[in-house]
Design a protein around this motif. Structure first.
Motif, short mmCIF file in Angstrom:
data_model
loop_
_atom_site.label_atom_id
_atom_site.label_comp_id
_atom_site.label_asym_id
_atom_site.label_seq_id
_atom_site.Cartn_x
_atom_site.Cartn_y
_atom_site.Cartn_z
N LEU A 1 4.35 -1.66 -7.70
CA LEU A 1 3.35 -2.40 -6.93
C LEU A 1 3.24 -3.84 -7.43
N ASP A 2 3.31 -4.02 -8.74
CA ASP A 2 3.25 -5.36 -9.32
C ASP A 2 4.43 -6.20 -8.84
N ARG A 3 5.62 -5.64 -8.89
CA ARG A 3 6.82 -6.38 -8.44
C ARG A 3 6.70 -6.77 -6.97
N LYS A 4 6.27 -5.81 -6.15
CA LYS A 4 6.16 -6.06 -4.71
C LYS A 4 5.08 -7.10 -4.42
N PHE A 5 3.93 -6.97 -5.10
CA PHE A 5 2.83 -7.92 -4.89
C PHE A 5 3.25 -9.32 -5.33
N ILE B 1 -7.37 2.83 -0.27
CA ILE B 1 -6.79 1.63 0.32
C ILE B 1 -7.80 0.47 0.26
N ILE B 2 -9.05 0.76 0.59
CA ILE B 2 -10.09 -0.27 0.53
C ILE B 2 -10.23 -0.79 -0.89
N ALA B 3 -10.25 0.12 -1.87
CA ALA B 3 -10.37 -0.29 -3.27
C ALA B 3 -9.18 -1.12 -3.71
N MET B 4 -7.98 -0.77 -3.25
CA MET B 4 -6.78 -1.52 -3.63
C MET B 4 -6.76 -2.91 -2.97
N VAL B 5 -7.21 -3.01 -1.75
CA VAL B 5 -7.29 -4.32 -1.10
C VAL B 5 -8.25 -5.22 -1.88
N LEU C 1 0.85 -1.19 0.00
CA LEU C 1 0.00 0.00 0.00
C LEU C 1 0.88 1.24 0.00
N MET C 2 0.36 2.33 -0.54
CA MET C 2 1.09 3.58 -0.60
C MET C 2 0.57 4.51 0.51
N PRO C 3 1.47 5.19 1.21
CA PRO C 3 1.03 6.03 2.33
C PRO C 3 0.16 7.22 1.91
N GLU C 4 0.26 7.64 0.67
CA GLU C 4 -0.52 8.80 0.22
C GLU C 4 -1.96 8.44 -0.18
N TRP C 5 -2.30 7.16 -0.22
CA TRP C 5 -3.65 6.76 -0.57
C TRP C 5 -4.62 7.10 0.55
#
Length: 92
Positions: free
Chosen positions: A61-65, A18-22, A9-13
């Motif tokens: 984000l793709d790499r980290k995920f 954040i809910i949408a990204m989860v 997750l990114m701190p600026e979201w």
């Protein structure tokens, strides 16, 4: 799939982002495990790209995920968007 990992997750979201990204990350997992409804998944992809418009950040984000979960956001998007089926499952 690895067990017990956290979503990147990114701190600026905002809280809503954040809910949408989860929910998006869960859909990517579903694309690999049970399959997803193409239309719903593609709506979530558009939301993902709205929340994180930077292609460099999307790749990060793709790499980290993928590192955390073993699932590729890019591969899921590519497979689902190239399919004409209503329900799509990504084969590893």
């Amino acid at each position: 799939m690895k067990e017990d990992y956290e979503y990147p997750l990114m701190p600026e979201w905002s809280k809503d982002e954040i809910i949408a990204m989860v929910q998006f990350y869960a859909q990517v997992e579903d694309a690999y495990t049970t399959g997803v409804a193409r239309d719903k998944f593609m709506k979530m992809v558009r939301k993902f790209k709205t929340i994180e418009p930077s292609i460099a950040a999307q790749k990060q984000l793709d790499r980290k995920f993928k590192e955390l979960s073993g699932y590729s956001i890019y591969q899921a998007i590519k497979t689902v968007s190239n399919s004409s089926k209503e329900r799509v499952k990504v084969e590893k």
